[in-house]
Enzyme design. Structure first.
Site, PDB file in Angstrom:
ATOM      1  N   HIS A  33       0.845  -1.212   0.000  1.00 42.04           N
ATOM      2  CA  HIS A  33       0.000   0.000   0.000  1.00 42.04           C
ATOM      3  C   HIS A  33       0.873   1.252   0.000  1.00 42.04           C
ATOM      4  CE1 HIS A  33      -3.934  -1.993   1.027  1.00 42.04           C
ATOM      5  NE2 HIS A  33      -3.088  -2.956   1.349  1.00 42.04           N
ATOM      6  N   GLY A 193      -9.761  -2.401   3.316  1.00 43.73           N
ATOM      7  CA  GLY A 193     -10.437  -1.871   4.499  1.00 43.73           C
ATOM      8  C   GLY A 193     -10.920  -3.023   5.359  1.00 43.73           C
ATOM      9  N   GLU A 223      -8.353 -12.534   5.184  1.00 39.29           N
ATOM     10  CA  GLU A 223      -7.325 -11.988   6.078  1.00 39.29           C
ATOM     11  C   GLU A 223      -7.900 -11.981   7.496  1.00 39.29           C
ATOM     12  OE1 GLU A 223      -6.618  -7.816   5.479  1.00 39.29           O
ATOM     13  OE2 GLU A 223      -4.779  -7.812   6.651  1.00 39.29           O
TER      14      GLU A 223
HETATM   15  O1  LIG Z   1      -4.017  -5.528   5.111  1.00 36.15           O
HETATM   16  C1  LIG Z   1      -4.930  -4.723   4.870  1.00 36.15           C
HETATM   17  N1  LIG Z   1      -6.216  -5.146   4.853  1.00 36.15           N
HETATM   18  C2  LIG Z   1      -7.237  -4.320   4.553  1.00 36.15           C
HETATM   19  N2  LIG Z   1      -7.058  -3.034   4.260  1.00 36.15           N
HETATM   20  C3  LIG Z   1      -5.812  -2.553   4.300  1.00 36.15           C
HETATM   21  C4  LIG Z   1      -4.710  -3.350   4.578  1.00 36.15           C
HETATM   22  N3  LIG Z   1      -3.613  -2.588   4.541  1.00 36.15           N
HETATM   23  C5  LIG Z   1      -4.006  -1.349   4.211  1.00 36.15           C
HETATM   24  N4  LIG Z   1      -5.337  -1.316   4.070  1.00 36.15           N
HETATM   25  C6  LIG Z   1      -6.169  -0.169   3.762  1.00 36.15           C
HETATM   26  C7  LIG Z   1      -5.731   1.085   4.506  1.00 36.15           C
HETATM   27  C8  LIG Z   1      -5.311   2.022   3.418  1.00 36.15           C
HETATM   28  O2  LIG Z   1      -5.641   3.366   3.730  1.00 36.15           O
HETATM   29  C9  LIG Z   1      -6.081   1.516   2.209  1.00 36.15           C
HETATM   30  C10 LIG Z   1      -5.584   1.926   0.865  1.00 36.15           C
HETATM   31  O3  LIG Z   1      -4.236   1.668   0.678  1.00 36.15           O
HETATM   32  O4  LIG Z   1      -6.068   0.127   2.385  1.00 36.15           O
HETATM   33 ZN   LIG Z   2      -3.303  -4.983   2.048  1.00 35.45          ZN
END
Ligand SMILES: O=c1[nH]cnc2c1ncn2[C@H]1C[C@H](O)[C@@H](CO)O1
Ligand SMILES: [Zn+2]
Length: 379
Positions: A33, A193, A223
């Site tokens: 990300h 998210g 996850e």
């Molecule tokens: O591992 C994750 N699972 C779900 N959402 C995530 C994870 N890591 C980051 N995000 C979200 C938070 C960030 O603001 C968004 C976009 O990169 O994605």
């Molecule tokens: Zn992710």
């Protein structure tokens, strides 16, 4: 499955790569990300420049520690709260260009040769940028980072994935944006998210649109939530890849005699070669796995799922691709052949055209590993 069943007590093998070799090995990153990989010093600079006053620390060293500790929460929801600070300083064009350029530079310096970096354009509109301006700024940054990397002797290619937030209602709009910027730096789409309570089917319109456009997408699934999420992502939404997908382990039974039975969904995932974007360190922080040695990647690799190794959020996990591999080498005794296997898996699963993937595998990845593997001859 008991946690002891798949421990590898021997850990490092005699021919396991050194940290220096891991660093030089060509690596492929599919799940990272943009707003989870800022340099702490850059966050401090940008907060000062943009008037962001909410940072918990203003010393870069302490801020880095703060992110790692705050993200080490055992819950995906609390882990995600830390992003308010990175997203908070990524609201201007200049900030986005800088963060994207540094991302490409940092990955290249770590030996990553191909990366797909994701971010949610809808989260960068607070200071008045349009969705298009956000995408163009990030693309400009990636191109700048690629140039800087090349100037310092590294080669990297970076593609963007546009993410829609699963709790919001802009997925179709973001999917259309991804389609508009296709072949212009954007290679696909994603949703991210909090997973529990926000099934991927909420955004079916976006996925159906992308399929009609012959476009590519991955979905964060499996996850924080288990098999139903993976099943929906694949069988309702038609995901090309699974973001994490680690909970597919719940559909795999290992008996005391070592025999393995795959449930229907796990068999489908393996048979169809569905790429799993596994992120070991991130899973440890959100509670999806309890240690590197117990991480399902060990079994999934043995069973030859299309497993890949990823960072997810380098800042929150204090990690890099090299560090992820170091942990896996320590936990499972992986060799350069294993590293090559993961890297080729990832490159096969990338969203760029087939001929370019093949050229990356044959002309960059395999020669890179061949050089490393031959070094013992000249030691
Ligand atoms: O591992 C994750 N699972 C779900 N959402 C995530 C994870 N890591 C980051 N995000 C979200 C938070 C960030 O603001 C968004 C976009 O990169 O994605
Ligand atoms: Zn992710």
């Amino acid at each position: 499955m008991t946690s002891e069943t798949h421990r590898n007590p021997t850990a490092r093998a005699a021919n396991s790569p050194t940290p220096e070799q891991i660093h030089r090995a060509p690596k492929v990153l599919l799940h990272d990300h943009l707003d989870g990989g800022l340099r702490p010093a850059t966050i401090v600079d940008l907060a000062r420049e943009t008037g962001y006053t909410q940072l918990p620390e203003t010393d870069p060293g302490k801020l880095g520690v703060w992110f790692r500790e705050a993200a080490d929460s055992g819950s995906l929801e609390r882990y995600l709260e830390t992003f308010s600070h990175t997203v908070g300083v990524m609201q201007t064009r200049d900030a986005l260009v800088r963060v994207a350029a540094e991302c490409a530079e940092d990955l290249a310096a770590d030996g990553v040769v191909y990366a797909e970096i994701r971010y949610a354009p809808e989260q960068h509109l607070e200071a008045g940028l349009t969705l298009e301006e956000v995408v163009e700024a990030v693309n400009e940054g990636f191109r700048e980072g690629e140039r800087r990397a090349q100037a310092s002797g590294h080669r990297i290619r970076v593609g963007a994935l546009l993410t829609a937030m699963r709790h919001a209602a802009r997925a179709l709009e973001i999917a259309e944006l991804a389609n508009r910027y296709r072949d212009l730096g954007v290679v696909g789409f994603d949703i991210a998210g909090a997973e529990a309570g926000y099934p991927p089917t909420r955004h079916l319109d976006a996925f159906e649109y992308l399929k009609r456009e012959n476009n590519h997408f991955t979905i964060h699934a499996g996850e924080a939530f288990g098999l139903p999420s993976i099943w929906q992502a694949l069988q309702w939404c038609g995901a090309d890849r699974l973001g994490h997908g680690v909970r597919i382990i719940d559909d795999i039974e290992v008996k005391d005699d070592g025999s393995v039975t795959l449930g229907r969904l796990a068999a489908y995932v393996r048979d169809k070669r569905v790429p799993l974007e596994l992120c070991p360190s991130s899973n440890l922080q959100t509670g999806a796995a309890s240690s590197y040695a117990d991480h399902p990647i060990g079994l999934l690799r043995k069973l030859q799922f299309r497993a890949t190794v990823n960072t997810d959020n380098r800042l929150m996990s204090g990690t890099s691709m090299s560090r992820e591999f170091e942990h896996l080498v320590d936990a499972f005794g992986y060799t350069l052949d294993d590293m090559q296997w993961f890297s080729v898996n990832a490159m096969k699963s990338a969203f760029i055209p087939f001929d370019e993937r093949l050229a990356m595998i044959n002309d960059v990845i395999k020669p890179g590993y061949a050089t490393l593997k031959s070094e013992w001859l000249f030691r």
